[in-house]
Scaffold this motif. Structure first.
Motif, PDB file in Angstrom:
ATOM      1  N   TYR A   1      -9.668   6.694   3.020  1.00 39.25           N
ATOM      2  CA  TYR A   1      -8.947   6.449   4.267  1.00 39.25           C
ATOM      3  C   TYR A   1      -8.423   7.760   4.837  1.00 39.25           C
ATOM      4  CZ  TYR A   1      -4.705   6.935   1.432  1.00 39.25           C
ATOM      5  OH  TYR A   1      -3.726   7.410   0.610  1.00 39.25           O
ATOM      6  N   LEU A   2      -8.170   7.742   6.138  1.00 34.33           N
ATOM      7  CA  LEU A   2      -7.679   8.931   6.814  1.00 34.33           C
ATOM      8  C   LEU A   2      -6.154   8.996   6.717  1.00 34.33           C
ATOM      9  CD1 LEU A   2      -9.872   8.892  10.052  1.00 34.33           C
ATOM     10  CD2 LEU A   2     -10.190  10.305   8.014  1.00 34.33           C
ATOM     11  N   ALA A   3      -5.645  10.168   6.420  1.00 30.38           N
ATOM     12  CA  ALA A   3      -4.199  10.375   6.365  1.00 30.38           C
ATOM     13  C   ALA A   3      -3.871  11.630   7.164  1.00 30.38           C
ATOM     14  CB  ALA A   3      -3.728  10.516   4.925  1.00 30.38           C
ATOM     15  N   PRO A   4      -2.733  11.682   7.868  1.00 30.77           N
ATOM     16  CA  PRO A   4      -1.703  10.641   7.877  1.00 30.77           C
ATOM     17  C   PRO A   4      -2.101   9.414   8.696  1.00 30.77           C
ATOM     18  CG  PRO A   4      -1.108  12.395   9.374  1.00 30.77           C
ATOM     19  CD  PRO A   4      -2.334  12.862   8.659  1.00 30.77           C
ATOM     20  N   ILE A   5      -1.485   8.270   8.373  1.00 34.10           N
ATOM     21  CA  ILE A   5      -1.761   7.027   9.082  1.00 34.10           C
ATOM     22  C   ILE A   5      -1.233   7.133  10.509  1.00 34.10           C
ATOM     23  CG2 ILE A   5      -1.377   4.548   9.112  1.00 34.10           C
ATOM     24  CD1 ILE A   5      -3.020   5.477   6.744  1.00 34.10           C
ATOM     25  N   LYS A   6      -2.053   6.757  11.454  1.00 31.11           N
ATOM     26  CA  LYS A   6      -1.628   6.807  12.848  1.00 31.11           C
ATOM     27  C   LYS A   6      -2.319   5.695  13.620  1.00 31.11           C
ATOM     28  CE  LYS A   6      -0.483  10.234  16.364  1.00 31.11           C
ATOM     29  NZ  LYS A   6      -0.557  11.651  16.751  1.00 31.11           N
ATOM     30  N   MET A   7      -1.582   5.091  14.536  1.00 29.41           N
ATOM     31  CA  MET A   7      -2.127   3.994  15.328  1.00 29.41           C
ATOM     32  C   MET A   7      -3.290   4.477  16.201  1.00 29.41           C
ATOM     33  SD  MET A   7      -0.902   0.905  15.171  1.00 29.41           S
ATOM     34  CE  MET A   7      -1.147   0.273  16.832  1.00 29.41           C
TER      35      MET A   7
ATOM     36  N   THR B   1       4.192  11.618   7.220  1.00 30.87           N
ATOM     37  CA  THR B   1       3.411  10.576   6.545  1.00 30.87           C
ATOM     38  C   THR B   1       2.273  11.159   5.712  1.00 30.87           C
ATOM     39  OG1 THR B   1       2.055  10.294   8.541  1.00 30.87           O
ATOM     40  CG2 THR B   1       3.950   8.846   8.295  1.00 30.87           C
ATOM     41  N   TYR B   2       2.446  12.366   5.216  1.00 29.57           N
ATOM     42  CA  TYR B   2       1.427  12.965   4.362  1.00 29.57           C
ATOM     43  C   TYR B   2       1.517  12.411   2.944  1.00 29.57           C
ATOM     44  CZ  TYR B   2       0.448  16.331   8.056  1.00 29.57           C
ATOM     45  OH  TYR B   2       0.090  16.911   9.243  1.00 29.57           O
ATOM     46  N   LYS B   3       0.411  12.460   2.231  1.00 27.93           N
ATOM     47  CA  LYS B   3       0.338  11.896   0.882  1.00 27.93           C
ATOM     48  C   LYS B   3       1.380  12.508  -0.044  1.00 27.93           C
ATOM     49  CE  LYS B   3      -4.598  10.735   0.948  1.00 27.93           C
ATOM     50  NZ  LYS B   3      -5.915  10.949   0.292  1.00 27.93           N
ATOM     51  N   SER B   4       1.632  13.789   0.123  1.00 22.87           N
ATOM     52  CA  SER B   4       2.556  14.478  -0.779  1.00 22.87           C
ATOM     53  C   SER B   4       3.974  13.937  -0.720  1.00 22.87           C
ATOM     54  CB  SER B   4       2.575  15.980  -0.466  1.00 22.87           C
ATOM     55  OG  SER B   4       2.943  16.199   0.894  1.00 22.87           O
ATOM     56  N   ASP B   5       4.302  13.216   0.368  1.00 22.87           N
ATOM     57  CA  ASP B   5       5.663  12.708   0.540  1.00 22.87           C
ATOM     58  C   ASP B   5       5.792  11.207   0.294  1.00 22.87           C
ATOM     59  OD1 ASP B   5       6.753  15.186   1.211  1.00 22.87           O
ATOM     60  OD2 ASP B   5       6.213  14.959   3.321  1.00 22.87           O
ATOM     61  N   TYR B   6       4.691  10.509   0.009  1.00 17.21           N
ATOM     62  CA  TYR B   6       4.752   9.052  -0.164  1.00 17.21           C
ATOM     63  C   TYR B   6       5.770   8.643  -1.220  1.00 17.21           C
ATOM     64  CZ  TYR B   6       0.436   8.613   2.588  1.00 17.21           C
ATOM     65  OH  TYR B   6      -0.498   8.655   3.590  1.00 17.21           O
ATOM     66  N   GLY B   7       5.784   9.352  -2.344  1.00 19.47           N
ATOM     67  CA  GLY B   7       6.659   8.980  -3.448  1.00 19.47           C
ATOM     68  C   GLY B   7       8.135   9.183  -3.162  1.00 19.47           C
ATOM     69  N   LYS B   8       8.459   9.936  -2.112  1.00 13.76           N
ATOM     70  CA  LYS B   8       9.862  10.216  -1.805  1.00 13.76           C
ATOM     71  C   LYS B   8      10.507   9.129  -0.944  1.00 13.76           C
ATOM     72  CE  LYS B   8       8.960  15.213  -1.795  1.00 13.76           C
ATOM     73  NZ  LYS B   8       8.983  16.445  -0.983  1.00 13.76           N
TER      74      LYS B   8
ATOM     75  N   CYS C   1       0.854  -1.184   0.000  1.00  7.24           N
ATOM     76  CA  CYS C   1       0.000   0.000   0.000  1.00  7.24           C
ATOM     77  C   CYS C   1       0.893   1.238   0.000  1.00  7.24           C
ATOM     78  CB  CYS C   1      -0.906   0.014   1.228  1.00  7.24           C
ATOM     79  SG  CYS C   1      -2.224  -1.200   1.163  1.00  7.24           S
ATOM     80  N   HIS C   2       0.626   2.141  -0.906  1.00 11.31           N
ATOM     81  CA  HIS C   2       1.450   3.332  -1.081  1.00 11.31           C
ATOM     82  C   HIS C   2       1.598   4.112   0.224  1.00 11.31           C
ATOM     83  CE1 HIS C   2       3.567   5.984  -3.709  1.00 11.31           C
ATOM     84  NE2 HIS C   2       2.775   7.015  -3.490  1.00 11.31           N
ATOM     85  N   GLU C   3       0.502   4.224   0.975  1.00 13.40           N
ATOM     86  CA  GLU C   3       0.521   5.041   2.186  1.00 13.40           C
ATOM     87  C   GLU C   3       1.270   4.410   3.347  1.00 13.40           C
ATOM     88  OE1 GLU C   3      -3.473   2.913   1.863  1.00 13.40           O
ATOM     89  OE2 GLU C   3      -2.071   3.974   0.560  1.00 13.40           O
ATOM     90  N   MET C   4       1.657   3.141   3.211  1.00 15.61           N
ATOM     91  CA  MET C   4       2.393   2.468   4.275  1.00 15.61           C
ATOM     92  C   MET C   4       3.902   2.464   4.035  1.00 15.61           C
ATOM     93  SD  MET C   4       0.186   1.772   6.512  1.00 15.61           S
ATOM     94  CE  MET C   4       1.193   0.780   7.601  1.00 15.61           C
ATOM     95  N   LYS C   5       4.343   3.067   2.968  1.00 14.19           N
ATOM     96  CA  LYS C   5       5.776   3.073   2.658  1.00 14.19           C
ATOM     97  C   LYS C   5       6.615   3.740   3.748  1.00 14.19           C
ATOM     98  CE  LYS C   5       5.504   2.576  -2.348  1.00 14.19           C
ATOM     99  NZ  LYS C   5       6.088   1.238  -2.317  1.00 14.19           N
ATOM    100  N   PRO C   6       6.164   4.856   4.346  1.00 11.82           N
ATOM    101  CA  PRO C   6       6.976   5.445   5.430  1.00 11.82           C
ATOM    102  C   PRO C   6       7.199   4.463   6.572  1.00 11.82           C
ATOM    103  CG  PRO C   6       5.315   7.002   4.680  1.00 11.82           C
ATOM    104  CD  PRO C   6       5.002   5.701   4.016  1.00 11.82           C
ATOM    105  N   GLN C   7       6.144   3.732   6.952  1.00 12.53           N
ATOM    106  CA  GLN C   7       6.274   2.759   8.035  1.00 12.53           C
ATOM    107  C   GLN C   7       7.190   1.604   7.637  1.00 12.53           C
ATOM    108  OE1 GLN C   7       3.470   4.251   7.196  1.00 12.53           O
ATOM    109  NE2 GLN C   7       2.666   5.160   9.080  1.00 12.53           N
ATOM    110  N   TYR C   8       7.087   1.182   6.388  1.00 12.10           N
ATOM    111  CA  TYR C   8       7.884   0.041   5.922  1.00 12.10           C
ATOM    112  C   TYR C   8       9.371   0.380   5.898  1.00 12.10           C
ATOM    113  CZ  TYR C   8      10.018  -3.303   2.713  1.00 12.10           C
ATOM    114  OH  TYR C   8      10.851  -4.239   2.136  1.00 12.10           O
ATOM    115  N   TYR C   9       9.727   1.511   5.300  1.00  8.96           N
ATOM    116  CA  TYR C   9      11.144   1.849   5.140  1.00  8.96           C
ATOM    117  C   TYR C   9      11.804   2.234   6.468  1.00  8.96           C
ATOM    118  CZ  TYR C   9      10.711   1.553   0.084  1.00  8.96           C
ATOM    119  OH  TYR C   9      10.525   1.084  -1.192  1.00  8.96           O
ATOM    120  N   THR C  10      11.031   2.789   7.393  1.00  8.53           N
ATOM    121  CA  THR C  10      11.610   3.064   8.707  1.00  8.53           C
ATOM    122  C   THR C  10      11.799   1.764   9.493  1.00  8.53           C
ATOM    123  OG1 THR C  10       9.355   3.599   9.463  1.00  8.53           O
ATOM    124  CG2 THR C  10      10.820   5.444   8.957  1.00  8.53           C
TER     125      THR C  10
END
Length: 393
Positions: free
Chosen positions: A103-109, A167-174, A52-61
């Motif tokens: 879905y709600l962004a940014p993703i947060k527990m 974790t905003y949408k604008s930064d997912y691609g980075k 999922c594109h929006e989970m990339k920040p969590q994955y790479y960290t």
């Protein structure tokens, strides 16, 4: 012609049918559960979560953290078939939200990671000293006092990227492995910080003595020499000040933000060069009250009877004077109100224009622009501005 006799096949027995149906049912169940287990295994992996594109920040960290080999479900789903089933259903719901972009962004527990998730791998009864060796952290005592793991270890796997607004949408691609490693290299978001310990100890009225958490006296060897005490500590490089801060910031009775700067990840996202703090040693000792407690005392060299007439020749390094003094009088003098301009107004010899640090016109008269450097009270003893003359008339 006689008709050929057709051999009659007896109808199958009931037991045979039962065995046949049972075999098919068993095969179906095996296939069903095999696919189910494969599905659970697949949807429980880090790679599936990162699809999922929006989970990339969590994955790479996570991949750059100390928990890089731990699957997401180990921490984010409670054990048990029922909890796994709920998670799968929630996954379908989230998949629908993703497809419909609702879905709600940014993703947060929605809830914090429970202690039970940590204790599947970590034994709180035996974790008395941390890996750093010198620090004493009795985890069992903290647990007895109701301190939850995430209160100290909230950034272990993801570096608190949600709170850091990364974790905003604008930064997912980075996001990629390089950015993940850069984000997780900033240890103040990864490891428990002394600020957290001190704030908690103060709130709970627990001792904040160094020996309460550290096995050694915490005084570096180079601090114990007479040479260091006599003045060598003032020769440190500005780049070493952040090392001093690790201890001395807690010794100041006044808070300050001299070292506040944009974090590494923000500069990376904006394609900026990272640099170190530009705080000077002089600025530091005038701000931290621990330093001021000593530097605010009148030095022995200032106590000789001829100091007033000879102080200009006592020190070859005049920059030392500005550790405590300012060149001109200011209302917010940090250490002492005695400044150079207190006794030494600007020289008015014939050659003063040539020595003036800023070029001025030949017919330049005293005006408000002079007060950028000079003291109004001293200047107005002799000088008046044009507006003052008009007001007098």
């Amino acid at each position: 012609m006689e008709e050929e006799q057709v051999e009659q096949i007896p109808p199958p027995r009931k037991g045979y049918k039962f065995i046949k149906y049972l075999t098919v049912a068993v095969m179906f169940i095996v296939v069903f559960f095999s696919l189910g287990l494969i599905g659970v295994e697949t949807t429980s992996s880090q790679e599936f979560c990162s699809s999922c594109h929006e989970m990339k920040p969590q994955y790479y960290t996570l991949k750059a953290s100390s928990h890089s080999e731990v699957d997401c479900v180990s921490c984010h789903i409670d054990p048990g078939a029922e909890n796994y089933a709920k998670a799968q259903v929630n996954g379908v719901v989230e998949f629908y939200k993703k497809q419909t972009d609702t879905y709600l962004a940014p993703i947060k527990m929605p809830t914090l990671i429970p202690d039970e998730a940590c204790e599947r791998c970590h034994n709180m009864k035996s974790r008395a000293v941390t890996a750093s060796g010198d620090i004493i952290i009795p985890h069992d005592k903290h647990k007895t006092e109701g301190i939850e793991c995430v209160q100290c270890h909230s950034g272990t796997s993801h570096g608190e990227i949600s709170d850091r607004k990364m974790t905003y949408k604008s930064d997912y691609g980075k996001w990629n492995h390089k950015l993940g490693a850069s984000v997780m290299s900033d240890t103040k978001y990864i490891r428990p910080q002394m600020d957290t310990c001190m704030e908690c100890h103060k709130a709970r009225k627990v001792t904040i003595e160094c020996t309460a958490c550290h096995e050694s006296t915490m005084i570096p060897d180079d601090h114990k020499t007479e040479k260091f005490k006599a003045g060598d500590h003032g020769k440190i490089k500005p780049s070493d000040l952040e090392t001093c801060e690790k201890c001395h910031s807690y010794m100041s009775s006044v808070e300050y933000d001299l070292f506040k700067q944009d974090p590494t990840y923000k500069k990376y996202l904006n394609n900026e060069e990272t640099d170190s703090s530009n705080v000077t040693v002089n600025a530091y000792v005038k701000t931290n009250t621990f330093c001021k407690d000593c530097h605010g005392e009148r030095p022995k060299s200032h106590q000789i009877t001829s100091f007033m007439t000879k102080h200009g020749k006592l020190s070859k390094d005049t920059q030392k004077c500005f550790i405590c003094h300012e060149n001109r009088i200011t209302s917010d003098a940090p250490v002492t109100n005695v400044q150079c301009a207190t006794c030494h107004p600007s020289s008015h010899k014939d050659t003063w224009r040539k020595k003036h640090p800023i070029d001025i016109a030949e017919n330049q008269k005293y005006d408000k622009s002079c007060l950028k450097c000079h003291v109004e009270k001293t200047c107005t003893k002799c000088h008046r501005t044009d507006s003052d003359h008009k007001a007098k008339k």
